[in-house]
Motif scaffolding. Structure first.
Motif, PDB file in Angstrom:
ATOM      1  N   LEU A  37       0.833  -1.204   0.000  1.00  0.00           N
ATOM      2  CA  LEU A  37       0.000   0.000   0.000  1.00  0.00           C
ATOM      3  C   LEU A  37       0.867   1.254   0.000  1.00  0.00           C
ATOM      4  CD1 LEU A  37      -2.748   1.367   0.140  1.00  0.00           C
ATOM      5  CD2 LEU A  37      -2.686   1.095   2.634  1.00  0.00           C
ATOM      6  N   GLU A  38       1.932   1.265   0.798  1.00  0.00           N
ATOM      7  CA  GLU A  38       2.827   2.427   0.825  1.00  0.00           C
ATOM      8  C   GLU A  38       3.474   2.645  -0.539  1.00  0.00           C
ATOM      9  OE1 GLU A  38       4.289   2.271   5.508  1.00  0.00           O
ATOM     10  OE2 GLU A  38       5.282   1.039   3.987  1.00  0.00           O
ATOM     11  N   TYR A  39       3.824   1.549  -1.186  1.00  0.00           N
ATOM     12  CA  TYR A  39       4.470   1.656  -2.499  1.00  0.00           C
ATOM     13  C   TYR A  39       3.493   2.205  -3.536  1.00  0.00           C
ATOM     14  CZ  TYR A  39       7.917   0.420  -6.059  1.00  0.00           C
ATOM     15  OH  TYR A  39       8.847   0.469  -7.054  1.00  0.00           O
ATOM     16  N   ALA A  40       2.271   1.700  -3.514  1.00  0.00           N
ATOM     17  CA  ALA A  40       1.260   2.214  -4.441  1.00  0.00           C
ATOM     18  C   ALA A  40       0.986   3.691  -4.174  1.00  0.00           C
ATOM     19  CB  ALA A  40      -0.026   1.397  -4.324  1.00  0.00           C
ATOM     20  N   LEU A  41       1.062   4.097  -2.913  1.00  0.00           N
ATOM     21  CA  LEU A  41       0.832   5.502  -2.553  1.00  0.00           C
ATOM     22  C   LEU A  41       1.893   6.436  -3.141  1.00  0.00           C
ATOM     23  CD1 LEU A  41      -0.389   5.477   1.153  1.00  0.00           C
ATOM     24  CD2 LEU A  41      -1.458   6.714  -0.751  1.00  0.00           C
ATOM     25  N   ALA A  60      -8.387  10.476   0.231  1.00  0.00           N
ATOM     26  CA  ALA A  60      -8.598  10.259  -1.198  1.00  0.00           C
ATOM     27  C   ALA A  60      -7.386   9.585  -1.840  1.00  0.00           C
ATOM     28  CB  ALA A  60      -8.905  11.578  -1.898  1.00  0.00           C
ATOM     29  N   ASP A  61      -6.177   9.954  -1.379  1.00  0.00           N
ATOM     30  CA  ASP A  61      -4.961   9.337  -1.905  1.00  0.00           C
ATOM     31  C   ASP A  61      -4.905   7.858  -1.526  1.00  0.00           C
ATOM     32  OD1 ASP A  61      -3.766  11.840  -2.937  1.00  0.00           O
ATOM     33  OD2 ASP A  61      -3.631  12.363  -0.819  1.00  0.00           O
ATOM     34  N   CYS A  62      -5.228   7.557  -0.282  1.00  0.00           N
ATOM     35  CA  CYS A  62      -5.236   6.157   0.170  1.00  0.00           C
ATOM     36  C   CYS A  62      -6.271   5.341  -0.602  1.00  0.00           C
ATOM     37  CB  CYS A  62      -5.510   6.093   1.671  1.00  0.00           C
ATOM     38  SG  CYS A  62      -4.176   6.749   2.697  1.00  0.00           S
ATOM     39  N   ALA A  94      -7.288   5.900  -3.644  1.00  0.00           N
ATOM     40  CA  ALA A  94      -6.782   5.687  -5.001  1.00  0.00           C
ATOM     41  C   ALA A  94      -5.768   4.545  -5.022  1.00  0.00           C
ATOM     42  CB  ALA A  94      -6.147   6.970  -5.524  1.00  0.00           C
ATOM     43  N   ALA A  95      -4.889   4.479  -4.008  1.00  0.00           N
ATOM     44  CA  ALA A  95      -3.893   3.409  -3.933  1.00  0.00           C
ATOM     45  C   ALA A  95      -4.556   2.060  -3.671  1.00  0.00           C
ATOM     46  CB  ALA A  95      -2.873   3.725  -2.844  1.00  0.00           C
ATOM     47  N   GLU A  96      -5.546   2.047  -2.778  1.00  0.00           N
ATOM     48  CA  GLU A  96      -6.252   0.798  -2.483  1.00  0.00           C
ATOM     49  C   GLU A  96      -6.997   0.281  -3.712  1.00  0.00           C
ATOM     50  OE1 GLU A  96      -8.629   2.187   0.718  1.00  0.00           O
ATOM     51  OE2 GLU A  96      -7.025   2.000   2.222  1.00  0.00           O
ATOM     52  N   LYS A  97      -7.636   1.181  -4.439  1.00  0.00           N
ATOM     53  CA  LYS A  97      -8.354   0.798  -5.653  1.00  0.00           C
ATOM     54  C   LYS A  97      -7.381   0.238  -6.692  1.00  0.00           C
ATOM     55  CE  LYS A  97     -11.424   2.622  -9.254  1.00  0.00           C
ATOM     56  NZ  LYS A  97     -12.140   3.837  -9.752  1.00  0.00           N
TER      57      LYS A  97
END
Length: 223
Positions: free
Chosen positions: A99-103, A119-121, A123-126
């Motif tokens: 998750l941190e990497y996708a962020l 909203a950023d989290c 987007a990364a989770e999606k």
């Protein structure tokens, strides 16, 4: 006529100390919400083309237009807000979770000292859901196989929410099931309005995705 999202106009690039140009007067147009697949042998200039499109390299001559504006007039941050790049491989020594990497894909949209918001989290989770890695969101990136790491690179780019997505050999390390997953997700991205430019050695992937198929050799498009 619809304006090209990305336009290479007689672009030439020569690496320092190289005898031959990596790109030699190349011209290419990418239409909105379409996929362009680049096929060609090693050394044809495919990866150089992507690096130029992302602003990591600057043309020796010619110009590159992004949404009608010369790419040289954008800052690196402005390019990163509009263009996502998925390299063939990338090593990171830090113990990021998935998750941190996708962020990290959200960084171009944040001010330097800002922390990611809800909203950023989301987007990364999606993005992790789209590539099938959501259940491992809190695991270390170093637990991934080569193919899974390639999917994570794609998730980071999806979290970036770019208008243009560049992918360098995106299926090179994927098994058949994940190739099919990737093809499905890239088709959905173009349906959502994203313009895609990818390089590949896999003609089946190119045939499955490409609205425009381009053959390259020696830094030139073969007509």
């Amino acid at each position: 006529m619809t304006q090209a999202v990305l336009f290479f106009d007689a672009v030439t690039y020569v690496y320092p100390q190289a005898g031959q140009p990596a790109l030699d007067g190349l011209s290419l147009e990418l239409a909105p919400a379409e996929t362009t697949a680049i096929l060609g042998p090693n050394g044809a200039g495919k990866t150089t083309l992507l690096r130029l499109a992302y602003g990591r390299l600057r043309p020796l001559s010619g110009r590159i237009l992004l949404q009608g504006i010369n790419l040289a007039d954008y800052t690196h941050r402005q390019i990163a807000q509009r263009v996502g790049l998925v390299p063939q491989r990338e090593y990171n020594p830090f113990e990021y979770s998935l998750l941190e990497y996708a962020l990290l894909g959200r960084a171009p949209h944040l001010h330097p000292l800002d922390l990611p918001g809800r909203a950023d989290c989301e987007a990364a989770e999606k993005a992790l859901i789209r590539v099938g890695l959501a259940e491992r969101a809190h695991q270390s990136i170093h637990t991934l196989s080569g193919g899974e790491h390639q999917l994570l690179l794609i998730a980071r780019a999806l979290a970036q929410q770019p208008d243009v997505l560049l992918l360098d050999e995106p299926t090179a390390h994927l098994d058949l099931a994940n190739k099919l997953l990737l093809v499905q997700q890239l088709r959905q991205l173009t349906a959502d309005g994203v313009t895609i430019l990818l390089t590949t050695h896999d003609p089946d992937v190119a045939a499955a995705l490409a609205d425009q198929l381009v053959l390259m050799r020696s830094g030139q498009v073969l007509r």
